[in-house]
Write a protein that holds these residues in place. Structure first.
Motif: not given
Length: 105
Positions: A46, A71, A73, A75, A81, A83
């Protein structure tokens, strides 16, 4: 923007998560709750992207998130962020929201 490498994984059957990133030899942990519950997930690759370390404090809202298919993700409302590529795919992908709290050690 600066970045840091680390991991993120689910806890408690997919309703909670924890993550750790190392910045200047200090571990930054972001842990909290996500909704709805997802299948268990883990990403050992990550990346945290942020503007300044002051963003990595206190409780923060996950403004937009997605877990799957390959994935993750997240925010955060104040800018950072997280990811990463999931260790194992999750089908179908799940859109999530929630809150987390930053800690250091």
């Amino acid at each position: 923007m600066p970045t840091a490498s680390g991991f993120i994984k689910s806890l408690s059957g997919g309703s909670k998560f924890t993550s750790t990133f190392v910045i200047d030899d200090i571990q930054y942990h972001f842990s909290g709750n996500i909704n709805p519950t997802t299948p268990e997930f883990e990403s050992n690759n990550a990346t945290l992207e942020y503007t300044n370390k002051q963003q990595l404090t206190a409780q923060r809202q996950i403004e937009e998130g997605k877990v799957g298919t390959n994935n993750i993700s997240l925010s955060l409302k104040n800018g950072p962020t997280i990811e990463g590529i999931l260790n194992s795919p999750i089908h179908p992908a799940v859109r999530v929201s929630g809150t987390g709290t930053w800690a250091q050690d």
